[in-house]
Design a protein around this motif. Structure first.
Motif, PDB file in Angstrom:
ATOM      1  N   ASP A   1       0.814  -1.216   0.000  1.00 28.56           N
ATOM      2  CA  ASP A   1       0.000   0.000   0.000  1.00 28.56           C
ATOM      3  C   ASP A   1       0.849   1.268   0.000  1.00 28.56           C
ATOM      4  OD1 ASP A   1      -2.063  -1.766   0.121  1.00 28.56           O
ATOM      5  OD2 ASP A   1      -2.984  -0.954   1.926  1.00 28.56           O
ATOM      6  N   THR A   2       1.996   1.226   0.680  1.00 30.89           N
ATOM      7  CA  THR A   2       2.872   2.402   0.729  1.00 30.89           C
ATOM      8  C   THR A   2       3.332   2.790  -0.668  1.00 30.89           C
ATOM      9  OG1 THR A   2       3.670   1.876   2.952  1.00 30.89           O
ATOM     10  CG2 THR A   2       5.063   3.298   1.599  1.00 30.89           C
ATOM     11  N   GLY A   3       3.783   1.813  -1.451  1.00 31.75           N
ATOM     12  CA  GLY A   3       4.242   2.090  -2.807  1.00 31.75           C
ATOM     13  C   GLY A   3       3.111   2.461  -3.735  1.00 31.75           C
ATOM     14  N   PHE A   4       1.966   1.803  -3.590  1.00 26.11           N
ATOM     15  CA  PHE A   4       0.802   2.104  -4.432  1.00 26.11           C
ATOM     16  C   PHE A   4       0.345   3.537  -4.220  1.00 26.11           C
ATOM     17  CE2 PHE A   4      -3.874   2.059  -5.063  1.00 26.11           C
ATOM     18  CZ  PHE A   4      -3.924   1.637  -6.390  1.00 26.11           C
ATOM     19  N   THR A   5       0.247   3.949  -2.961  1.00 27.01           N
ATOM     20  CA  THR A   5      -0.189   5.321  -2.667  1.00 27.01           C
ATOM     21  C   THR A   5       0.841   6.341  -3.134  1.00 27.01           C
ATOM     22  OG1 THR A   5      -1.517   4.591  -0.789  1.00 27.01           O
ATOM     23  CG2 THR A   5      -0.870   6.905  -0.813  1.00 27.01           C
ATOM     24  N   ALA A   6       2.129   6.008  -3.059  1.00 25.15           N
ATOM     25  CA  ALA A   6       3.168   6.895  -3.586  1.00 25.15           C
ATOM     26  C   ALA A   6       2.959   7.134  -5.074  1.00 25.15           C
ATOM     27  CB  ALA A   6       4.549   6.314  -3.325  1.00 25.15           C
ATOM     28  N   ASP A   7       2.596   6.096  -5.811  1.00 23.43           N
ATOM     29  CA  ASP A   7       2.324   6.242  -7.249  1.00 23.43           C
ATOM     30  C   ASP A   7       1.103   7.127  -7.486  1.00 23.43           C
ATOM     31  OD1 ASP A   7       4.459   4.716  -8.040  1.00 23.43           O
ATOM     32  OD2 ASP A   7       3.311   2.900  -8.424  1.00 23.43           O
ATOM     33  N   LEU A   8       0.067   6.942  -6.677  1.00 20.42           N
ATOM     34  CA  LEU A   8      -1.132   7.775  -6.828  1.00 20.42           C
ATOM     35  C   LEU A   8      -0.781   9.245  -6.636  1.00 20.42           C
ATOM     36  CD1 LEU A   8      -3.896   5.743  -4.911  1.00 20.42           C
ATOM     37  CD2 LEU A   8      -3.183   5.566  -7.308  1.00 20.42           C
ATOM     38  N   ILE A   9       0.001   9.539  -5.597  1.00 21.17           N
ATOM     39  CA  ILE A   9       0.404  10.910  -5.315  1.00 21.17           C
ATOM     40  C   ILE A   9       1.235  11.481  -6.453  1.00 21.17           C
ATOM     41  CG2 ILE A   9       1.879  12.322  -3.806  1.00 21.17           C
ATOM     42  CD1 ILE A   9       1.034  10.526  -1.502  1.00 21.17           C
ATOM     43  N   PHE A  10       2.105  10.679  -7.000  1.00 23.81           N
ATOM     44  CA  PHE A  10       3.011  11.136  -8.049  1.00 23.81           C
ATOM     45  C   PHE A  10       2.259  11.492  -9.334  1.00 23.81           C
ATOM     46  CE2 PHE A  10       5.946  10.282 -11.612  1.00 23.81           C
ATOM     47  CZ  PHE A  10       6.970  11.155 -11.285  1.00 23.81           C
ATOM     48  N   TYR A  11       1.251  10.697  -9.684  1.00 25.06           N
ATOM     49  CA  TYR A  11       0.605  10.862 -10.986  1.00 25.06           C
ATOM     50  C   TYR A  11      -0.719  11.633 -10.951  1.00 25.06           C
ATOM     51  CZ  TYR A  11       3.899   7.506 -13.024  1.00 25.06           C
ATOM     52  OH  TYR A  11       5.034   6.876 -13.473  1.00 25.06           O
ATOM     53  N   ALA A  12      -1.426  11.631  -9.832  1.00 23.77           N
ATOM     54  CA  ALA A  12      -2.779  12.188  -9.808  1.00 23.77           C
ATOM     55  C   ALA A  12      -2.795  13.691 -10.069  1.00 23.77           C
ATOM     56  CB  ALA A  12      -3.441  11.877  -8.470  1.00 23.77           C
ATOM     57  N   LYS A  13      -3.762  14.108 -10.868  1.00 23.89           N
ATOM     58  CA  LYS A  13      -3.937  15.533 -11.178  1.00 23.89           C
ATOM     59  C   LYS A  13      -5.215  16.101 -10.563  1.00 23.89           C
ATOM     60  CE  LYS A  13      -0.280  15.990 -13.850  1.00 23.89           C
ATOM     61  NZ  LYS A  13       0.331  14.673 -13.539  1.00 23.89           N
ATOM     62  N   THR A  14      -6.202  15.251 -10.349  1.00 23.73           N
ATOM     63  CA  THR A  14      -7.480  15.701  -9.793  1.00 23.73           C
ATOM     64  C   THR A  14      -7.877  14.788  -8.634  1.00 23.73           C
ATOM     65  OG1 THR A  14      -8.659  14.393 -11.460  1.00 23.73           O
ATOM     66  CG2 THR A  14      -8.302  16.729 -11.941  1.00 23.73           C
ATOM     67  N   LEU A  15      -8.321  15.413  -7.538  1.00 21.59           N
ATOM     68  CA  LEU A  15      -8.633  14.673  -6.320  1.00 21.59           C
ATOM     69  C   LEU A  15     -10.012  15.051  -5.793  1.00 21.59           C
ATOM     70  CD1 LEU A  15      -5.238  15.214  -4.429  1.00 21.59           C
ATOM     71  CD2 LEU A  15      -5.827  13.337  -5.974  1.00 21.59           C
ATOM     72  N   ASP A  16     -10.547  14.190  -4.943  1.00 18.67           N
ATOM     73  CA  ASP A  16     -11.826  14.472  -4.294  1.00 18.67           C
ATOM     74  C   ASP A  16     -11.801  13.839  -2.904  1.00 18.67           C
ATOM     75  OD1 ASP A  16     -14.391  15.411  -3.899  1.00 18.67           O
ATOM     76  OD2 ASP A  16     -15.211  14.537  -5.733  1.00 18.67           O
ATOM     77  N   TRP A  17     -12.773  14.236  -2.091  1.00 17.93           N
ATOM     78  CA  TRP A  17     -12.867  13.741  -0.707  1.00 17.93           C
ATOM     79  C   TRP A  17     -14.325  13.496  -0.352  1.00 17.93           C
ATOM     80  CZ3 TRP A  17      -9.697  12.091   3.138  1.00 17.93           C
ATOM     81  CH2 TRP A  17     -10.230  12.022   4.424  1.00 17.93           C
ATOM     82  N   TYR A  18     -14.579  12.343   0.277  1.00 20.34           N
ATOM     83  CA  TYR A  18     -15.909  11.982   0.753  1.00 20.34           C
ATOM     84  C   TYR A  18     -15.949  12.205   2.255  1.00 20.34           C
ATOM     85  CZ  TYR A  18     -19.889   8.845   1.798  1.00 20.34           C
ATOM     86  OH  TYR A  18     -21.085   8.311   2.238  1.00 20.34           O
ATOM     87  N   GLU A  19     -16.893  13.019   2.720  1.00 24.80           N
ATOM     88  CA  GLU A  19     -16.913  13.469   4.111  1.00 24.80           C
ATOM     89  C   GLU A  19     -17.569  12.456   5.054  1.00 24.80           C
ATOM     90  OE1 GLU A  19     -18.727  17.329   4.191  1.00 24.80           O
ATOM     91  OE2 GLU A  19     -17.040  18.306   3.206  1.00 24.80           O
ATOM     92  N   LYS A  20     -17.191  11.216   4.930  1.00 24.88           N
ATOM     93  CA  LYS A  20     -17.705  10.184   5.835  1.00 24.88           C
ATOM     94  C   LYS A  20     -16.570   9.238   6.207  1.00 24.88           C
ATOM     95  CE  LYS A  20     -22.190  11.097   5.926  1.00 24.88           C
ATOM     96  NZ  LYS A  20     -23.135  10.395   5.032  1.00 24.88           N
ATOM     97  N   LYS A  21     -16.662   8.690   7.409  1.00 21.02           N
ATOM     98  CA  LYS A  21     -15.785   7.579   7.796  1.00 21.02           C
ATOM     99  C   LYS A  21     -16.431   6.319   7.228  1.00 21.02           C
ATOM    100  CE  LYS A  21     -14.297   9.923  12.019  1.00 21.02           C
ATOM    101  NZ  LYS A  21     -14.335   9.932  13.504  1.00 21.02           N
ATOM    102  N   PHE A  22     -16.172   6.104   5.957  1.00 19.81           N
ATOM    103  CA  PHE A  22     -16.898   5.106   5.180  1.00 19.81           C
ATOM    104  C   PHE A  22     -16.390   3.686   5.427  1.00 19.81           C
ATOM    105  CE2 PHE A  22     -17.505   3.269   0.680  1.00 19.81           C
ATOM    106  CZ  PHE A  22     -18.779   2.812   0.958  1.00 19.81           C
ATOM    107  N   TYR A  23     -15.180   3.565   5.917  1.00 17.34           N
ATOM    108  CA  TYR A  23     -14.534   2.253   6.015  1.00 17.34           C
ATOM    109  C   TYR A  23     -14.239   1.903   7.467  1.00 17.34           C
ATOM    110  CZ  TYR A  23     -11.487  -1.619   4.568  1.00 17.34           C
ATOM    111  OH  TYR A  23     -10.935  -2.852   4.351  1.00 17.34           O
ATOM    112  N   ALA A  24     -14.585   0.693   7.855  1.00 13.80           N
ATOM    113  CA  ALA A  24     -14.287   0.208   9.203  1.00 13.80           C
ATOM    114  C   ALA A  24     -13.160  -0.809   9.122  1.00 13.80           C
ATOM    115  CB  ALA A  24     -15.523  -0.421   9.828  1.00 13.80           C
ATOM    116  N   TYR A  25     -12.033  -0.457   9.719  1.00 12.64           N
ATOM    117  CA  TYR A  25     -10.870  -1.332   9.779  1.00 12.64           C
ATOM    118  C   TYR A  25     -10.960  -2.155  11.060  1.00 12.64           C
ATOM    119  CZ  TYR A  25      -5.970  -2.574  10.701  1.00 12.64           C
ATOM    120  OH  TYR A  25      -4.813  -3.242  11.004  1.00 12.64           O
TER     121      TYR A  25
END
Length: 336
Positions: A189-213
């Motif tokens: 996940d660390t490397g995958f997210t690094a790639d997302l940060i490197f390449y992404a041009k447009t972002l969005d955010w969902y204002e909910k704690k949607f995921y339960a770990y």
């Protein structure tokens, strides 16, 4: 909105206790335009049987089998088959907190067409279950900003997690940039997210704690890291850092290094703690990681800020000792 499709890729390994309830929180979403790809990673329990039963009952569920190779390989195999416009990566023992989540996310993406949408999460243990699912971080901090500024805001608010399961990713964006999970143990996940940060041009955010770990005794995080996992983590950090020299955008570089600072700091603690079981590997990894010690100066993440003070006073090796002791205390507090 109705045209957006979601592919949810779930690696499955010995998950018979949780799998059915996890998948049901997906299938019962109010938004129905989805596919669920269950990648059985050589399970030795009844997981495959349960997965096949769910596929028989719901045409949106697909089962893929592979020899045991880990979550990264499973996710990559799922990606190769996914047909959705956007991809999510839940784990087989977690769940979504609201049945309206995908419907609300689809509405946001219909407006933003983001490369990556992020959302918040909660941690669930046997002793504690949260009931407030509203995030304290606002969409305007991300959606209305440049990618660099949105990421900076998330990092400073401690909202940019490494976990793949807090993200919804555009499939075309992944394909165009050849983004896959590094095929290592646990730290993909660390490397995958690094790639997302490197390449992404447009972002969005969902204002909910949607995921339960869900944290339990069989969770990967309920064990001290093995020699192999520490070595793999070093590979991920080294690969991610190799591209920094080619970054010309100073703002992007600051964001990227600020993201990398926290997993780097955590790895230093794990590498030092490993000395209890493998002194030679511990010493070598710590020596290798010194090349990136400047990451400890990037203290946007609140948890890195304190360590930066230690680093500025005591230097690299004493800071590593401090991190190792802190990691050992964390494990002991968890009874590990």
């Amino acid at each position: 909105m109705k045209n957006i499709t979601f592919s949810l890729i779930i690696p499955v390994y010995n998950a018979e206790i949780f799998l059915k309830s996890t998948v049901n929180t997906i299938l019962n979403q109010t938004y129905k335009n989805i596919e669920v790809i269950l990648v059985n990673d050589g399970s030795q329990d009844q997981s495959l049987k349960i997965a096949r039963q769910m596929a028989e009952k719901d045409a949106r569920v697909f089962v893929v089998e592979q020899k045991n190779a880990g979550a990264a390989v499973a996710r990559n195999n799922g990606l190769a088959l996914a047909k959705g416009d956007y991809i999510l990566f839940p784990d087989s023992d977690d769940y979504f907190t609201t049945l309206k989540g995908l419907e609300e996310i689809a509405t946001l993406l219909d407006e933003s067409h983001a490369d990556v949408l992020f959302f918040d999460c909660i941690e669930v243990t046997e002793k504690e279950v949260q009931h407030n699912f509203d995030s304290n971080f606002r969409r305007e901090n991300v959606f209305s900003r440049s990618a660099n500024k949105g990421l900076e805001n998330m990092i400073k608010a401690n909202k940019l997690t490494r976990s793949a399961w807090t993200k919804v990713v555009n499939r075309d964006f992944l394909l165009q940039n050849c983004i896959k999970f590094p095929e290592v143990s646990q730290t993909e996940d660390t490397g995958f997210t690094a790639d997302l940060i490197f390449y992404a041009k447009t972002l969005d955010w969902y204002e909910k704690k949607f995921y339960a770990y869900v944290k339990h005794d069989e969770s990967i995080t309920a064990k001290r890291l093995s020699t192999q996992v520490v070595k793999d983590s070093e590979k991920v950090i080294s690969y991610a850092m190799a591209r920094v020299k080619d970054m010309e955008d100073l703002k992007q570089k600051n964001v990227y290094l600020s993201y990398m600072a926290y997993p780097y700091m955590v790895l230093l603690g794990h590498a030092k703690e490993l000395a209890k079981r493998d002194k030679e590997t511990s010493k070598q990894v710590i020596k290798n990681l010194k090349e990136y010690s400047h990451l400890l100066n990037y203290d946007w993440t609140p948890r890195v800020s304190m360590i930066r003070k230690f680093y500025s006073i005591f230097g690299y090796y004493l800071t590593v000792v401090i991190l190792g002791k802190a990691m050992d205390r964390i494990y002991k507090r968890k009874g590990i």
